[in-house]
Design a protein around this motif. Structure first.
Motif, short mmCIF file in Angstrom:
data_model
loop_
_atom_site.label_atom_id
_atom_site.label_comp_id
_atom_site.label_asym_id
_atom_site.label_seq_id
_atom_site.Cartn_x
_atom_site.Cartn_y
_atom_site.Cartn_z
N ASN A 26 5.25 -5.02 7.06
CA ASN A 26 6.10 -5.87 7.90
C ASN A 26 7.03 -5.06 8.81
O ASN A 26 7.45 -5.55 9.86
CB ASN A 26 6.93 -6.81 7.03
N GLY A 30 5.09 -6.87 11.25
CA GLY A 30 5.67 -8.18 11.00
C GLY A 30 6.12 -8.86 12.29
O GLY A 30 6.12 -8.25 13.37
N SER A 33 9.07 -7.00 13.71
CA SER A 33 8.95 -5.55 13.46
C SER A 33 9.70 -4.74 14.50
O SER A 33 9.58 -4.96 15.70
CB SER A 33 7.47 -5.15 13.47
N SER A 156 7.20 -9.51 0.48
CA SER A 156 6.63 -9.67 1.82
C SER A 156 5.46 -10.64 1.86
O SER A 156 5.29 -11.38 2.83
CB SER A 156 6.17 -8.31 2.37
#
Length: 263
Positions: A26, A30, A33, A156
């Motif tokens: 992530n 993500g 990010s 996550s």
């Protein structure tokens, strides 16, 4: 038998690397990010260390002991940088929380494994003449990285552990406990597979519970914010440099002392 044990260790290292990729996923891929310098440095040093351990196992399995010994000298560089980076990340994380007047939820998870990785590397270096024990000490560092990576993987990707607001902060603890039990299970399997000399794996299993117990004591005493403020007050770059120099000095002095004793 030795090849079989090395294969099991190699398989576990591959699992650690894969879980680490998931744990860092992530940060780079993500929705929000935005990796920082600290995270990039942490990812780089972590994978260099894990890759170094894996290459060393491959050398042993192929019987390339000369290459194994030559690559082993990189511990004078990789070891100090790895530990100094872990300390730097711990101080940086704590400083961010301290600036908000909050406790760093990961302060125990950050600072104690940094100290323990240093201890395991030092013991591995100290017992380098005992090749089997030397290998177990260095390899067992991967179990600490596995536990941390698994924690981030759970929060996550597993819905039951994802943090979705203040009302779900308790999932940090739940994910930590789950990661601890899974890590200890792996550690016990690795220990039982090589129980005559594999007690460093058992030592790391104990360290997981020690860290949890210390965390409970500090939290129970309502000192988590104070600990965060103390660690966060340390100058980040001074922490990195001092740690780097101390670890390097300890390794060099141990090497020179052992060499003098041998001669």
């Amino acid at each position: 038998m030795r090849i079989k044990r090395n294969n099991i260790n190699s398989a576990f290292l591959l699992i650690v690397i894969l879980v680490s990729i998931a744990g860092f996923w992530n940060i780079y891929f993500g929705l929000d990010s935005n990796p920082t310098f600290y995270q990039n440095l942490h990812v780089l040093t972590t994978f260099i260390w894990l890759g170094l351990l894996l290459i060393q196992l491959v050398y042993i399995e192929l019987g390339k002991y000369s290459s194994h010994r030559k690559l082993g000298k990189s511990i004078f560089v990789v070891g100090p940088i790895l530990i100094a980076t872990l300390v730097l990340l711990s101080v940086h994380s704590a400083s961010k929380s301290a600036a908000r007047g909050e406790a760093d939820m990961l302060v125990i998870q950050n600072i104690f494994p940094a100290i323990e990785v240093a201890m395991l590397i030092f013991l591995g270096f100290l017992f380098r003449k005992n090749r089997i024990l030397h290998g177990h000490f260095l390899m067992s560092t991967s179990l600490l990285f596995f536990g941390i990576a698994l924690f981030f993987t759970l929060i996550s990707f597993v819905p039951e552990y994802k943090i979705e607001g203040p009302e779900t902060f308790y999932r940090f603890e739940t994910a930590g406990i789950t990661a601890t039990y899974i890590s200890v299970a792996f550690g016990l399997v690795l220990f039982l597979n090589q129980w005559k000399s594999g007690w460093p794996w058992l030592l790391v299993c104990v360290l997981f519970f020690v860290n949890g117990y210390i965390g409970q004591i500090i939290e129970g005493a309502d000192k988590m914010v104070s600990l965060t403020e103390f660690i966060g007050s340390i100058n980040e770059y001074a922490a990195f440099l001092v740690t780097l120099l101390i670890v390097l000095a300890v390794l060099i002095l141990s090497f020179l002392k052992r060499k003098t004793t041998t001669n």
